[in-house]
Write a protein that holds these residues in place. Structure first.
Motif, short mmCIF file in Angstrom:
data_model
loop_
_atom_site.label_atom_id
_atom_site.label_comp_id
_atom_site.label_asym_id
_atom_site.label_seq_id
_atom_site.Cartn_x
_atom_site.Cartn_y
_atom_site.Cartn_z
N GLU A 134 83.53 -13.55 33.80
CA GLU A 134 84.04 -14.25 34.99
C GLU A 134 84.83 -15.49 34.59
O GLU A 134 85.87 -15.79 35.17
CB GLU A 134 82.88 -14.63 35.90
CG GLU A 134 83.33 -15.25 37.21
CD GLU A 134 82.17 -15.52 38.15
OE1 GLU A 134 82.43 -16.09 39.23
OE2 GLU A 134 81.03 -15.15 37.81
N ILE A 135 84.34 -16.21 33.57
CA ILE A 135 85.06 -17.39 33.08
C ILE A 135 86.44 -17.00 32.55
O ILE A 135 87.45 -17.65 32.81
CB ILE A 135 84.23 -18.13 32.00
CG1 ILE A 135 82.99 -18.76 32.63
CG2 ILE A 135 85.07 -19.19 31.30
CD1 ILE A 135 82.00 -19.33 31.62
N ALA A 136 86.48 -15.92 31.76
CA ALA A 136 87.76 -15.45 31.21
C ALA A 136 88.71 -15.05 32.33
O ALA A 136 89.91 -15.34 32.27
CB ALA A 136 87.52 -14.27 30.27
N SER A 137 88.15 -14.39 33.36
CA SER A 137 88.99 -13.99 34.50
C SER A 137 89.53 -15.21 35.23
O SER A 137 90.71 -15.26 35.60
CB SER A 137 88.17 -13.11 35.45
OG SER A 137 88.94 -12.78 36.60
N LEU A 138 88.67 -16.23 35.41
CA LEU A 138 89.11 -17.45 36.09
C LEU A 138 90.15 -18.20 35.26
O LEU A 138 91.10 -18.76 35.80
CB LEU A 138 87.90 -18.35 36.37
CG LEU A 138 86.92 -17.83 37.44
CD1 LEU A 138 85.69 -18.74 37.51
CD2 LEU A 138 87.60 -17.75 38.81
N HIS A 139 89.96 -18.22 33.94
CA HIS A 139 90.95 -18.85 33.05
C HIS A 139 92.30 -18.15 33.18
O HIS A 139 93.36 -18.79 33.22
CB HIS A 139 90.47 -18.81 31.60
CG HIS A 139 89.60 -19.97 31.22
ND1 HIS A 139 90.06 -21.27 31.20
CD2 HIS A 139 88.29 -20.04 30.84
CE1 HIS A 139 89.10 -22.08 30.82
NE2 HIS A 139 87.99 -21.36 30.60
N HIS A 140 92.26 -16.82 33.23
CA HIS A 140 93.50 -16.06 33.37
C HIS A 140 94.18 -16.36 34.70
O HIS A 140 95.40 -16.57 34.76
CB HIS A 140 93.20 -14.56 33.25
CG HIS A 140 94.42 -13.69 33.42
ND1 HIS A 140 95.43 -13.61 32.49
CD2 HIS A 140 94.79 -12.87 34.44
CE1 HIS A 140 96.36 -12.79 32.91
NE2 HIS A 140 96.00 -12.33 34.10
N GLU A 141 93.40 -16.39 35.79
CA GLU A 141 93.97 -16.70 37.10
C GLU A 141 94.56 -18.10 37.12
O GLU A 141 95.62 -18.33 37.70
CB GLU A 141 92.90 -16.54 38.18
CG GLU A 141 92.48 -15.11 38.43
CD GLU A 141 91.44 -15.00 39.53
OE1 GLU A 141 91.15 -16.03 40.18
OE2 GLU A 141 90.92 -13.89 39.75
N LEU A 142 93.84 -19.06 36.50
CA LEU A 142 94.34 -20.43 36.44
C LEU A 142 95.64 -20.50 35.65
O LEU A 142 96.59 -21.20 36.03
CB LEU A 142 93.29 -21.34 35.82
CG LEU A 142 93.66 -22.82 35.68
CD1 LEU A 142 93.94 -23.42 37.05
CD2 LEU A 142 92.55 -23.60 34.96
#
Length: 379
Positions: free
Chosen positions: A26-34
């Protein structure tokens, strides 16, 4: 037996590890979205992709991939792919400046300039010709019809008046003639000049027209063009390859002065004949395309909007999607999965190079097919 002896530490450990992996994902996904959001706000909108330099011995322009590369592409994301990128040959041509020869169909106003010296008795060799493109502002003029009235005497002492009929008008008793209405429509819908600016131009020429009056002219004119629109729609849809999309447009609300609501233009494009059909709808639902394309058969090209999925189930229709939208996802993945994203972008770059060659050489369908077979992409 104590309570601690009943605790399954292995299960707890596995659950904690699963929770950690889920949190990391989830953190990696949020980093990608950011990252994508920052790129959208602060970065360049241009989706440029530059090919890596090719090693010696690589065939230029080839799209064929080795079996080894294809096998490596099917492995898990953790696998490192080692390969040499293909090189695509892109030939650019020097831009040629347009000719300065002015079109022959334009009216020539000839001005003869004689020398200041006396040339009486001298032999003329010819002319030095210099041309300049001139412009006269559009002219507003009055078309006045004079109809003589004749009297015809009759035996029974009744007077008969004879007068010619007026020619047919698009809008009877309208002050504006058809030429003015046509020019105002062209200015508004082709040159994007609002009616109020056109009225300002007329006022500078000494003619004042009320805005509400001109709006009524345009409304009546468009209503009279309904038959022409239906003919155009039939011509656009009479093709085997059509692509379409929808876009928003702000529409003035007749019930609320100064307010607008959001409408939708559905745009249908026949690229082969370079024809475009605009269909206005108040919403973005499937009702619009269902109505316009109810009798269409052939190939439809769209983006991934869910409304279009229904057409794939209809007999006689082949649904295709947009390469540019697909390419964008790989462009966005360059940061998170650079090796595989770069590979796909290189293959797309090669296809674009092939399409550019097809356009530049004006290839016929059989030549395009032969070129595609020679450079088949096995990815």
């Amino acid at each position: 037996m104590s309570t601690t002896e009943n605790i399954d530490y292995k299960k707890l450990f596995e659950e904690s590890q699963a929770a950690i992996r889920e949190a990391q994902s989830e953190i990696a996904s949020l980093h990608h979205e950011l990252s994508q959001l920052k790129k959208l706000i602060f970065g360049s909108r241009q989706e440029r992709f530059v090919l890596s330099p090719a090693p010696a011995g690589v065939i230029q322009g080839t799209l064929a991939l080795s079996d080894e590369v294809i096998t490596e592409l099917k492995v898990t994301p953790e696998t490192v792919i080692v390969r040499q990128p293909a090189k695509v040959e892109i030939v650019t041509q020097r831009k040629t400046h347009p000719s300065r020869v002015l079109p022959a169909h334009l009216r020539r106003e000839v001005i003869v300039l004689e020398p200041c010296k006396d040339v009486t008795g001298l032999r003329r060799l010819g002319f030095e010709i210099t041309e300049a493109l001139e412009y006269l502002p559009g002219e507003l003029f009055v078309k006045q019809y004079l109809r003589p009235i004749y009297v015809q005497p009759t035996p029974i002492s009744e007077t008969v008046f004879i007068i010619a009929f007026l020619p047919g008008r698009m809008m009877e008793k309208c002050m504006a003639a058809e030429g003015l209405l046509t020019q105002m429509a062209v200015n508004k819908y082709m040159d994007h000049m609002p009616i109020n600016r056109q009225l300002q131009r007329f006022e500078r020429a000494g003619v004042t027209i009320v805005q509400s009056t001109s709006n009524d002219w345009m409304r009546n004119l468009l209503n009279n063009l309904g038959g022409l629109y239906e003919l155009h729609k039939k011509q656009v849809l009479d093709t085997q390859y059509l692509h379409f999309d929808e876009t928003t447009i702000k529409v003035q609300d007749e019930n609320k002065k100064g307010k607008t609501h959001l409408g939708y233009y559905w745009v249908y494009h026949d690229s082969e004949n370079k024809l475009v059909l605009f269909d206005y709808r108040t919403g973005r639902g499937r009702e619009g395309p269902n109505d316009i394309l109810k009798d269409f058969t052939g190939h439809l090209q769209t983006d991934g909007y869910g409304v279009y999925d229904d057409f794939d189930k209809r007999p006689g229709i082949t649904l295709m999607h947009c390469m540019a939208h697909a390419r964008r996802k790989f462009s966005e993945s360059l940061d998170s999965d650079p090796v595989r994203a770069q590979f796909v972008l290189e293959q797309m770059q090669a296809l674009y190079a092939m399409e550019r060659r097809i356009r530049e050489e004006s290839m016929m369908p059989d030549e395009i097919l032969a070129l595609g077979k020679r450079k088949q992409c096995r990815c």
